[in-house]
Design a protein around this motif. Sequence first.
Motif, short mmCIF file in Angstrom:
data_model
loop_
_atom_site.label_atom_id
_atom_site.label_comp_id
_atom_site.label_asym_id
_atom_site.label_seq_id
_atom_site.Cartn_x
_atom_site.Cartn_y
_atom_site.Cartn_z
N ALA A 51 0.81 -1.21 0.00
CA ALA A 51 0.00 0.00 0.00
C ALA A 51 0.85 1.26 0.00
O ALA A 51 0.64 2.17 -0.81
CB ALA A 51 -0.93 0.00 1.21
N ALA A 52 1.83 1.33 0.88
CA ALA A 52 2.57 2.58 1.07
C ALA A 52 3.74 2.75 0.10
O ALA A 52 4.03 3.86 -0.32
CB ALA A 52 3.09 2.65 2.50
N LEU A 53 4.38 1.68 -0.27
CA LEU A 53 5.60 1.80 -1.06
C LEU A 53 5.43 1.39 -2.52
O LEU A 53 6.41 1.37 -3.25
CB LEU A 53 6.71 0.93 -0.44
CG LEU A 53 7.09 1.25 1.00
CD1 LEU A 53 8.11 0.26 1.49
CD2 LEU A 53 7.62 2.66 1.09
N ASP A 54 4.25 1.02 -2.93
CA ASP A 54 4.04 0.48 -4.25
C ASP A 54 4.99 -0.70 -4.47
O ASP A 54 5.59 -0.85 -5.51
CB ASP A 54 4.23 1.54 -5.34
CG ASP A 54 3.87 1.02 -6.72
OD1 ASP A 54 2.99 0.15 -6.82
OD2 ASP A 54 4.50 1.46 -7.71
N ALA A 55 5.15 -1.51 -3.43
CA ALA A 55 6.05 -2.66 -3.51
C ALA A 55 5.26 -3.92 -3.79
O ALA A 55 4.11 -4.04 -3.42
CB ALA A 55 6.81 -2.82 -2.19
N LYS A 56 5.90 -4.84 -4.46
CA LYS A 56 5.34 -6.16 -4.68
C LYS A 56 6.11 -7.14 -3.81
O LYS A 56 7.32 -7.01 -3.65
CB LYS A 56 5.47 -6.59 -6.15
CG LYS A 56 4.66 -5.75 -7.09
CD LYS A 56 3.19 -5.96 -6.88
CE LYS A 56 2.39 -5.12 -7.85
NZ LYS A 56 0.99 -5.12 -7.55
N VAL A 57 5.43 -8.10 -3.25
CA VAL A 57 6.09 -9.11 -2.44
C VAL A 57 6.19 -10.38 -3.28
O VAL A 57 5.18 -10.94 -3.72
CB VAL A 57 5.33 -9.38 -1.13
CG1 VAL A 57 6.00 -10.47 -0.32
CG2 VAL A 57 5.23 -8.09 -0.33
N ALA A 58 7.43 -10.81 -3.53
CA ALA A 58 7.66 -12.01 -4.33
C ALA A 58 7.47 -13.24 -3.46
O ALA A 58 7.64 -13.19 -2.25
CB ALA A 58 9.08 -11.98 -4.90
N SER A 84 19.98 -23.32 -5.13
CA SER A 84 19.38 -22.10 -5.68
C SER A 84 17.97 -21.90 -5.15
O SER A 84 17.23 -22.84 -4.92
CB SER A 84 19.33 -22.17 -7.21
OG SER A 84 20.63 -22.16 -7.74
N ILE A 85 17.65 -20.63 -4.96
CA ILE A 85 16.31 -20.24 -4.52
C ILE A 85 15.79 -19.26 -5.54
O ILE A 85 16.48 -18.30 -5.90
CB ILE A 85 16.36 -19.58 -3.13
CG1 ILE A 85 17.02 -20.50 -2.11
CG2 ILE A 85 14.95 -19.18 -2.68
CD1 ILE A 85 17.38 -19.80 -0.81
N THR A 86 14.57 -19.47 -6.02
CA THR A 86 13.96 -18.57 -6.99
C THR A 86 12.76 -17.90 -6.36
O THR A 86 11.92 -18.55 -5.74
CB THR A 86 13.54 -19.34 -8.25
OG1 THR A 86 14.68 -20.00 -8.80
CG2 THR A 86 12.95 -18.39 -9.29
N PHE A 87 12.71 -16.57 -6.51
CA PHE A 87 11.57 -15.77 -6.05
C PHE A 87 10.88 -15.23 -7.29
O PHE A 87 11.52 -14.89 -8.27
CB PHE A 87 12.05 -14.61 -5.18
CG PHE A 87 12.84 -15.03 -3.98
CD1 PHE A 87 12.20 -15.45 -2.82
CD2 PHE A 87 14.22 -14.99 -4.00
CE1 PHE A 87 12.93 -15.83 -1.71
CE2 PHE A 87 14.96 -15.36 -2.89
CZ PHE A 87 14.31 -15.78 -1.75
N ASP A 88 9.57 -15.11 -7.19
CA ASP A 88 8.80 -14.72 -8.37
C ASP A 88 7.63 -13.84 -7.96
O ASP A 88 6.99 -14.08 -6.95
CB ASP A 88 8.30 -15.99 -9.06
CG ASP A 88 7.80 -15.75 -10.46
OD1 ASP A 88 8.27 -14.81 -11.11
OD2 ASP A 88 6.92 -16.51 -10.90
N CYS A 89 7.39 -12.78 -8.74
CA CYS A 89 6.15 -12.04 -8.64
C CYS A 89 5.67 -11.80 -10.07
O CYS A 89 6.25 -12.34 -11.00
CB CYS A 89 6.31 -10.74 -7.83
SG CYS A 89 7.28 -9.46 -8.62
N GLU A 90 4.65 -11.00 -10.26
CA GLU A 90 4.08 -10.86 -11.60
C GLU A 90 5.07 -10.38 -12.64
O GLU A 90 4.99 -10.74 -13.80
CB GLU A 90 2.89 -9.88 -11.59
CG GLU A 90 1.74 -10.26 -10.70
CD GLU A 90 1.92 -9.75 -9.28
OE1 GLU A 90 2.59 -8.71 -9.08
OE2 GLU A 90 1.42 -10.41 -8.37
#
Length: 176
Positions: A51-58, A84-90
């Motif tokens: 909401a505040a930072l226009d951040a996306k959480v992967a 290996s670790i993979t993080f993903d968001c839109e």
Amino acid sequence: MKPETGNQGEFEPMDSCDERIMSVINELHHRDDPIPNDLNERVQFVLELEAALDAKVASVYRPTEMALTRGDTGLTVNQGDPASITFDCETITVMVTPRPSAVQEIRLDGWIGPEGTYEVEVRSPQGTRRASTDETGRFALEGLPNDEMFQLVIRPDEALQREGLPAVVVTPAVRL
């Protein structure tokens, strides 16, 4: 005494036997897989970031299909480097691979897609370390504490943000 389970169908009301079974299952869940004490804080953190930072959480990406990779003796079937670790968001995918670099320290090699330049923060209980990617999205950080929780904060450059990437992407905390 006759048990209460005779002729019960799947749509019958719960009886005392069902209630005892549910009680045991509930106790097992509370003992072996309790709700994290900080669950409310975690949810609040994510909501405030978005909401505040226009951040996306992967989220952590777990591939479900096997991948073919070329090894020394031909093709082998595996799921990539197990470390290996993979993080993903839109809009962004981040892959990191921790490797030992010194006693109780690791080197973190990372790749961010789509290609471009990003500012990367690695947060751990020991503090925050920063790196910039090259134009292909690759970065590396040395001297990170081994066996500690870490979290990535990724900030795409302005050109990538104009293409629709969020200003900030945050990964969940994971243990190296």
